[in-house]
Design an enzyme around this catalytic site. Structure first.
Site, short mmCIF file in Angstrom:
data_model
loop_
_atom_site.label_atom_id
_atom_site.label_comp_id
_atom_site.label_asym_id
_atom_site.label_seq_id
_atom_site.Cartn_x
_atom_site.Cartn_y
_atom_site.Cartn_z
N SER A 1 0.84 -1.48 -0.40
CA SER A 1 -0.08 0.00 0.25
C SER A 1 0.47 1.52 -0.10
O SER A 1 2.01 1.25 0.76
CB SER A 1 -0.95 -0.08 1.18
OG SER A 1 -1.67 -1.12 1.19
N1 SAM Z 1 -0.39 -5.21 4.14
C1 SAM Z 1 0.43 -5.09 3.26
C2 SAM Z 1 1.81 -4.94 2.63
O1 SAM Z 1 1.49 -3.91 3.58
O2 SAM Z 1 2.12 -4.83 1.89
C3 SAM Z 1 -0.51 -4.61 1.82
C4 SAM Z 1 -1.53 -6.00 1.54
S1 SAM Z 1 -2.21 -6.05 -0.18
C5 SAM Z 1 -2.85 -4.41 -0.14
C6 SAM Z 1 -3.22 -6.50 0.25
C7 SAM Z 1 -3.36 -8.26 1.05
O3 SAM Z 1 -4.75 -8.73 0.78
C8 SAM Z 1 -2.91 -9.47 -0.42
O4 SAM Z 1 -1.70 -9.57 -0.69
C9 SAM Z 1 -4.08 -10.31 -0.23
O5 SAM Z 1 -3.24 -11.40 -1.00
C10 SAM Z 1 -4.15 -10.29 0.82
N2 SAM Z 1 -5.77 -10.95 0.59
C11 SAM Z 1 -7.21 -11.11 -0.16
N3 SAM Z 1 -7.98 -11.81 0.40
C12 SAM Z 1 -7.44 -12.04 1.92
C13 SAM Z 1 -7.58 -13.06 2.89
N4 SAM Z 1 -8.89 -13.72 3.06
N5 SAM Z 1 -7.20 -13.55 3.93
C14 SAM Z 1 -5.75 -13.25 3.96
N6 SAM Z 1 -5.02 -12.09 2.79
C15 SAM Z 1 -5.81 -11.96 1.81
#
Ligand code: SAM
Length: 213
Positions: free
Chosen positions: A61
């Protein structure tokens, strides 16, 4: 490239200038080496005012949104925080600087393994990671003081509300696939109140209590 200098500029021009005031959040963002959480080829862009791709269609992000979501939790240092969406591990590391213990769930295993290596290299010992569907929460470790969801959901997953402590807060982007409202949920007794922190755009939260793949 002078990374500490790029980090200082990021904090001054993207965070302080836009109203991030929590000194602990600003110090953590000044300290954590964001460039280590992206591919080496992208290290020079790590302190830019935008999200960056981390593979598997996912993103790290934008620095401001990480700061805004973290500040909204009002962390003091002792809390147990559940994060859904480890991604690169950058937000996890920021939380690890500011609370007692972070529990972070990621559904894409290779991303989780990469994040694990970076977090271990940086010697954060207060982080537990799990490859799982985060919309189900982490029942064995519940309840949590705070929960932060870093992917956009069509609604608030009920297991996460259940696993939040009374007076705990949850930060979650809720809305359509294209745009969400960043919500701060505060739980009290068996209900909760909502406060809007503004509009945002996240990748999809995919799971049993969110979007289908
Ligand atoms: N917080 C992260 C960072 O600092 O890099 C950014 C995260 S990215 C915007 C969103 C993440 O949520 C992705 O890696 C995606 O695979 C994960 N995600 C989506 N659905 C999910 C779920 N049900 N459980 C766990 N992770 C999930």
């Amino acid at each position: 490239m002078d990374m500490p200098r790029a980090r200082k500029k990021m904090v001054e021009t993207q965070l302080i200038s836009r109203g991030i005031t929590d000194e602990r959040v600003l110090s953590a963002m000044m300290k954590v080496p964001r460039h280590k959480f992206v591919e080496e080829a992208m290290a020079a862009q790590a302190y830019g005012d935008y999200p960056l791709p981390i593979g598997y269609g996912q993103t790290i992000s934008q620095p401001y949104i990480v700061a805004e979501m973290t500040q909204a939790l009002g962390l003091k240092g002792y809390e147990r925080v559940l994060e859904i969406g480890t991604g690169s591990g950058y937000q996890t590391a920021i939380l690890a600087e500011l609370c007692g213990r972070v529990y972070s769930i990621e559904r894409i295993k290779p991303l989780l393994l990469r994040a694990r290596n970076i977090i271990d290299d940086l010697r954060y010992f207060n982080v537990a990671l799990k490859a799982f569907d985060g919309t189900l929460g982490w029942s064995d470790e519940a309840p949590f003081d705070h929960i932060i969801i870093t992917a956009g959901s069509p609604s608030i997953p009920p297991p996460l509300v259940k696993q939040l402590k009374d007076n705990g807060t949850m930060i979650i982007p809720v809305g359509s696939r294209d745009e969400q409202e960043l919500l701060k949920i505060t739980k009290s007794d068996n209900s909760f109140t909502k406060e809007s922190l503004g509009l945002c755009r996240f990748v999809k939260l995919i799971g049993q209590n969110a979007w289908e793949e």
